[in-house]
Scaffold this motif. Structure first.
Motif, mmCIF file in Angstrom:
data_model
loop_
_atom_site.group_PDB
_atom_site.id
_atom_site.type_symbol
_atom_site.label_atom_id
_atom_site.label_comp_id
_atom_site.label_asym_id
_atom_site.label_seq_id
_atom_site.Cartn_x
_atom_site.Cartn_y
_atom_site.Cartn_z
ATOM 1 N N GLU A 175 0.812 -1.262 -0.018
ATOM 2 C CA GLU A 175 0.002 0.063 -0.045
ATOM 3 C C GLU A 175 0.947 1.329 -0.047
ATOM 4 O O GLU A 175 1.924 1.290 0.805
ATOM 5 C CB GLU A 175 -0.959 0.184 1.356
ATOM 6 N N VAL A 219 -2.602 -3.480 -2.552
ATOM 7 C CA VAL A 219 -2.675 -4.692 -3.073
ATOM 8 C C VAL A 219 -3.061 -5.546 -2.069
ATOM 9 O O VAL A 219 -2.710 -5.514 -0.813
ATOM 10 C CB VAL A 219 -1.592 -5.116 -3.846
ATOM 11 N N ASN A 237 -4.454 -9.644 -0.501
ATOM 12 C CA ASN A 237 -4.691 -11.211 -1.001
ATOM 13 C C ASN A 237 -6.009 -11.446 -0.306
ATOM 14 O O ASN A 237 -5.934 -11.710 0.939
ATOM 15 C CB ASN A 237 -3.541 -11.759 -0.133
ATOM 16 N N LEU A 270 -4.864 -12.196 -5.440
ATOM 17 C CA LEU A 270 -4.164 -10.812 -5.428
ATOM 18 C C LEU A 270 -5.081 -10.151 -6.409
ATOM 19 O O LEU A 270 -5.543 -10.584 -7.229
ATOM 20 C CB LEU A 270 -3.050 -10.912 -5.717
ATOM 21 N N VAL A 291 -5.567 -5.718 -6.944
ATOM 22 C CA VAL A 291 -5.221 -4.211 -6.776
ATOM 23 C C VAL A 291 -6.632 -3.107 -6.742
ATOM 24 O O VAL A 291 -7.314 -3.406 -7.710
ATOM 25 C CB VAL A 291 -4.048 -3.774 -7.863
ATOM 26 N N ARG A 317 -1.471 -11.582 -14.911
ATOM 27 C CA ARG A 317 -2.214 -12.341 -13.699
ATOM 28 C C ARG A 317 -2.079 -13.806 -14.112
ATOM 29 O O ARG A 317 -2.675 -14.282 -15.017
ATOM 30 C CB ARG A 317 -3.751 -11.653 -14.088
ATOM 31 N N LEU A 340 0.322 -10.998 -9.484
ATOM 32 C CA LEU A 340 -0.139 -9.938 -10.184
ATOM 33 C C LEU A 340 1.041 -8.782 -10.310
ATOM 34 O O LEU A 340 1.655 -8.533 -9.373
ATOM 35 C CB LEU A 340 -1.208 -9.211 -9.215
ATOM 36 N N HIS A 376 3.464 0.733 -11.797
ATOM 37 C CA HIS A 376 2.709 1.835 -10.851
ATOM 38 C C HIS A 376 2.187 3.147 -11.367
ATOM 39 O O HIS A 376 2.899 3.726 -12.172
ATOM 40 C CB HIS A 376 3.919 2.330 -9.869
ATOM 41 N N PHE A 412 3.784 -9.139 -7.567
ATOM 42 C CA PHE A 412 3.319 -9.449 -6.399
ATOM 43 C C PHE A 412 3.109 -10.943 -6.520
ATOM 44 O O PHE A 412 2.410 -11.347 -7.453
ATOM 45 C CB PHE A 412 2.085 -8.658 -5.866
#
Length: 313
Positions: free
Chosen positions: A91, A97, A99, A150, A152, A174, A277, A281, A290
Motif C-alpha cells: 500500500e 494490493v 490477498n 491478489l 489491486v 495475472r 499480479l 505503478h 506480487f
C-alpha cells in the motif's frame, strides 16, 4: 436527478428470451445492477422503448432489435467501514494490493450489502478512489467470491485511470493456480473462445459465438490420477473466464459449484487462486510484481493428492 441512457441490441443467441429477463442481464453487463422487478418497473413506466409502439415485460425479443433505456442516476451509497482482518500485501498513496481469502466478496451488491473487502478496507482507514461507482470505489478488477488471491484497488482517481488503461491494454500480469478434474494430455496450451451469458441459464456464463473475446493460457504443473494442477495466465478478464474455459475443454475446476461436477475434492468453492499480479505503478511507472502463496485448503488438497499418487506408484 440526472438521467442515464443505455442503448442495447439483442444478440442472435438471445432471440426468444423474455424482455424483462434479457434486459436485466443486458443492463448488468453495463454495470446498471438492476433487479428484474426494477426492470419491470422501468418497462411499465415507459422508460424502455424500441421500434414497436408498445413494450411489455413478457415480450419475446428478436435478434437485432434495439432498445433505448432511460435509467435514473443511482443514489450514492455510503460505504460504511467494517473491522475485519485484511491481508494487505502492498500500500502507498496510489494503490493497495490485497490477498483476498476464499469466501470474501470484493464489493457491496445485491445480496451482499455488508462484510465485503471494500468495507473492510474502509474500516482500516484506506481511502479509495470514487471512480468505479458508489458500490465499487477503487475497484478496477475483481475475482470471484470463492476464488482467493491478489487484486489491486485504486486509492486516487488518477491511479484508477492508469490501472484501467493497463487492464484494457492487457499489460497486467495475472497468473492463477488451479486444480482441475481429469488428466490434461498437453503440457501447455491456449483457450481462445468468446464468453457471454448462457442462454439456457442466465446465472451462468458460457462459450458463445456472440460473446466477448476471451483468451486463457495454461501450463501443467503436476498430474495426479484424476486431477491436474495448473498454472493459468489471463490475457482477457471475462466473468468466470477460467472456470468457463476449463469446463468448456472438459476439465472443470475442482470444487466449482456452478461449472463442475457435484462429487469433487473437499474444498469450499473452486480450487482457484490468483497467485501473481504485476502492473506498472500509476505514479512512478515502475513495474511491480506480487505473489501470494496458495491458501491452506489448496495446499492440503495438493498434499493429499500427492500422497495418493505416491501410494499408487
Amino acid at each position: 436527478m440526472t438521467e442515464q441512457f443505455k442503448d442495447v441490441v439483442v444478440p442472435l443467441d438471445d432471440e426468444g428470451t423474455r424482455l424483462d429477463v434479457w434486459l436485466t442481464e443486458a443492463l448488468q453487463d453495463e454495470d446498471a445492477d438492476l433487479s428484474r422487478s426494477q426492470v419491470q418497473a422501468l418497462i411499465q413506466a415507459g422508460a424502455v422503448t424500441t421500434s414497436r409502439t408498445r413494450v411489455k415485460a413478457s415480450d419475446r425479443v428478436f435478434a437485432g432489435e434495439a432498445y433505448h433505456v432511460v435509467l435514473p442516476e443511482p443514489e450514492p451509497m455510503e460505504i460504511v467501514g467494517e473491522l475485519m482482518p485484511i491481508d494487505v500485501v502492498f500500500e502507498d498513496e496510489a494503490v493497495v494490493v490485497v490477498n483476498k481469502p476464499r469466501g470474501l466478496v470484493v464489493h457491496p451488491g445485491a445480496g451482499h450489502l455488508k462484510g465485503t473487502l471494500v468495507q473492510g478496507l474502509v474500516g482500516r482507514g484506506t481511502t479509495l478512489s470514487h471512480l468505479g461507482g458508489s458500490f465499487r470505489p477503487g475497484v478496477v478488477h475483481r475475482i470471484d467470491k470463492d476464488t482467493s488471491g491478489l487484486l489491486v484497488l485504486a486509492k486516487t482517481d488518477a491511479a484508477y485511470h492508469a490501472l484501467a488503461e493497463q487492464f484494457k491494454a492487457h499489460s497486467v500480469d495475472r497468473e492463477y493456480r488451479a486444480i482441475v478434474h481429469g488428466n490434461l494430455e498437453h503440457d501447455a496450451g491456449t483457450i481462445d473462445a468468446p464468453i457471454g451469458r448462457d442462454p439456457q441459464n442466465r446465472q451462468r456464463m458460457a462459450v458463445r459465438e456472440a460473446g466477448k473475446p476471451a483468451v486463457t493460457h495454461f501450463r501443467v504443473v503436476e498430474r495426479f490420477t484424476d486431477y491436474t494442477y495448473l498454472e493459468l495466465r489471463l490475457e482477457t478478464g471475462r466473468t468466470h473466464q477460467i472456470r468457463v474455459h476449463m469446463a468448456y475443454i472438459g476439465f472443470p475446476l475442482a470444487g466449482d459449484p456452478v461449472y463442475g461436477p457435484r462429487h469433487t475434492l473437499a474444498i469450499s468453492g473452486q480450487a482457484l487462486h490468483a497467485a501473481t499480479l504485476g502492473f506498472d505503478h500509476p505514479l512512478t511507472g515502475q513495474r511491480l510484481l506480487f505473489t501470494a502463496d496458495l491458501p491452506d485448503d489448496m495446499q492440503r488438497v495438493l498434499g493429499e493428492l500427492e500422497f495418493l499418487k505416491s501410494a499408487d506408484s
